[in-house]
Motif scaffolding. Sequence first.
Motif, PDB file in Angstrom:
ATOM      1  N   GLU A 109      54.366  71.808 -15.319  1.00 28.58           N
ATOM      2  CA  GLU A 109      54.453  72.732 -16.444  1.00 28.58           C
ATOM      3  C   GLU A 109      55.458  73.831 -16.132  1.00 28.58           C
ATOM      4  O   GLU A 109      55.629  74.215 -14.975  1.00 28.58           O
ATOM      5  CB  GLU A 109      53.076  73.374 -16.734  1.00 28.58           C
ATOM      6  N   PRO A 110      56.146  74.366 -17.162  1.00 31.37           N
ATOM      7  CA  PRO A 110      57.051  75.493 -16.935  1.00 31.37           C
ATOM      8  C   PRO A 110      56.302  76.681 -16.341  1.00 31.37           C
ATOM      9  O   PRO A 110      55.110  76.887 -16.601  1.00 31.37           O
ATOM     10  CB  PRO A 110      57.583  75.814 -18.333  1.00 31.37           C
ATOM     11  N   PHE A 111      57.004  77.461 -15.536  1.00 32.62           N
ATOM     12  CA  PHE A 111      56.391  78.627 -14.897  1.00 32.62           C
ATOM     13  C   PHE A 111      57.394  79.777 -14.860  1.00 32.62           C
ATOM     14  O   PHE A 111      58.606  79.591 -14.949  1.00 32.62           O
ATOM     15  CB  PHE A 111      55.905  78.294 -13.487  1.00 32.62           C
ATOM     16  N   ASP A 112      56.846  80.982 -14.724  1.00 30.29           N
ATOM     17  CA  ASP A 112      57.654  82.177 -14.496  1.00 30.29           C
ATOM     18  C   ASP A 112      57.557  82.557 -13.026  1.00 30.29           C
ATOM     19  O   ASP A 112      56.520  82.343 -12.382  1.00 30.29           O
ATOM     20  CB  ASP A 112      57.160  83.347 -15.341  1.00 30.29           C
ATOM     21  N   THR A 142      62.260  82.676 -15.829  1.00 30.37           N
ATOM     22  CA  THR A 142      61.339  82.610 -16.959  1.00 30.37           C
ATOM     23  C   THR A 142      61.399  81.207 -17.555  1.00 30.37           C
ATOM     24  O   THR A 142      62.480  80.711 -17.878  1.00 30.37           O
ATOM     25  CB  THR A 142      61.710  83.648 -18.027  1.00 30.37           C
ATOM     26  N   GLY A 143      60.243  80.572 -17.660  1.00 29.69           N
ATOM     27  CA  GLY A 143      60.188  79.224 -18.215  1.00 29.69           C
ATOM     28  C   GLY A 143      60.867  78.196 -17.331  1.00 29.69           C
ATOM     29  O   GLY A 143      61.448  77.223 -17.822  1.00 29.69           O
ATOM     30  N   ALA A 144      60.775  78.377 -16.021  1.00 27.84           N
ATOM     31  CA  ALA A 144      61.425  77.452 -15.087  1.00 27.84           C
ATOM     32  C   ALA A 144      60.728  76.097 -15.110  1.00 27.84           C
ATOM     33  O   ALA A 144      59.501  76.011 -15.094  1.00 27.84           O
ATOM     34  CB  ALA A 144      61.388  78.030 -13.675  1.00 27.84           C
ATOM     35  N   PHE A 145      61.533  75.037 -15.122  1.00 22.04           N
ATOM     36  CA  PHE A 145      60.959  73.697 -15.142  1.00 22.04           C
ATOM     37  C   PHE A 145      62.001  72.706 -14.641  1.00 22.04           C
ATOM     38  O   PHE A 145      63.173  72.788 -15.024  1.00 22.04           O
ATOM     39  CB  PHE A 145      60.506  73.310 -16.548  1.00 22.04           C
ATOM     40  N   HIS A 203      58.614  85.922 -10.573  1.00 25.14           N
ATOM     41  CA  HIS A 203      59.182  87.265 -10.485  1.00 25.14           C
ATOM     42  C   HIS A 203      58.987  87.782  -9.061  1.00 25.14           C
ATOM     43  O   HIS A 203      57.961  88.366  -8.731  1.00 25.14           O
ATOM     44  CB  HIS A 203      58.525  88.188 -11.513  1.00 25.14           C
ATOM     45  N   GLU A 250      55.885  70.887  -9.870  1.00 23.94           N
ATOM     46  CA  GLU A 250      54.975  71.347 -10.929  1.00 23.94           C
ATOM     47  C   GLU A 250      55.302  70.683 -12.260  1.00 23.94           C
ATOM     48  O   GLU A 250      56.467  70.479 -12.615  1.00 23.94           O
ATOM     49  CB  GLU A 250      55.019  72.873 -11.039  1.00 23.94           C
TER      50      GLU A 250
END
Length: 293
Positions: A156-159, A168-171, A161, A154
């Motif tokens: 873009e950063p993603f969350d 949170t803000g994984a990239f 859960h 991906e």
Amino acid sequence: MPHAARPNFGIMTAPSQVDYPDVLRVWREADAIPEIGHAWLFDHLMPIGGDPDGPVYEGWTLLSALAARTRRLRVGVLVTSNRLRPPAMLAKIATTVDAVSGGRLEFGIGAGSRPGHPRARREYDAHGLPFHDAEHAVGSLAEACTVIRRLWTEDEPFDFHGTYHHLTGAFGSPKPRQRPHPPVLVGGRSSPTLRVAAEHADVWNIPGGDIGDAVRRSARLDRYCAEIGRDPASVTRSIHLPVSYEQPGATRDAIGDATDAGFGHIVLGLPAPYPAGVARWVADELLGAPPAR
């Protein structure tokens, strides 16, 4: 399963009860033998066989060193214990090894040590790591596979859960050299793990032993793939077979049985200590390769 074409053969050198130069010697020799296509380490922090106080090297650190000293072999850990590292950290480690290797990583992952293994618990207790039950381990594995793939692909950063993992803000940057990502090998034989393999694996590996059981597990994987609308043939079948230096005929028979059963990816486990010229011996004695010219 249908009869496979000639399998893709590799070796496995457990980094236990050996030193780094021993493993490096075997891998560099294998790197020059075209009949051997891949090489693997295991992922334990303490010995699971032999001297319980003997040496063990951390698999991914060692893999990166070996990747830097080889040029052709596909390389991997058979298989990474998902219990030992958070998935985002593991994704970063794997990306680094893929870069060091020039895009030769095979990403092997599994739920982790079996609770019933006599030495399964002590390496977790000794390193301050939690050891959850099998249901937790497999659920965590499924989420980890999702997280790792997303970090690899991906833009873009993603969350995230989930039940077991929260980010949170994984990239992930950089991305792996291989696109869209390194092949994912899921190892294990339990039904819950086979369901994870059906969803996430490019390759499924089972420890050797009873070939009849391996065939039954493979047929179960076929069913799980069909249930989610995936072509079972898209999952390469892999098996780990122990090598006997004293009885190579028995090992050749096991290879033949696995090939006849449709396993197209065979990993030959080399017991330590490694004899001089062991990779050449594997090619000549077990694979029937002609001598190098």
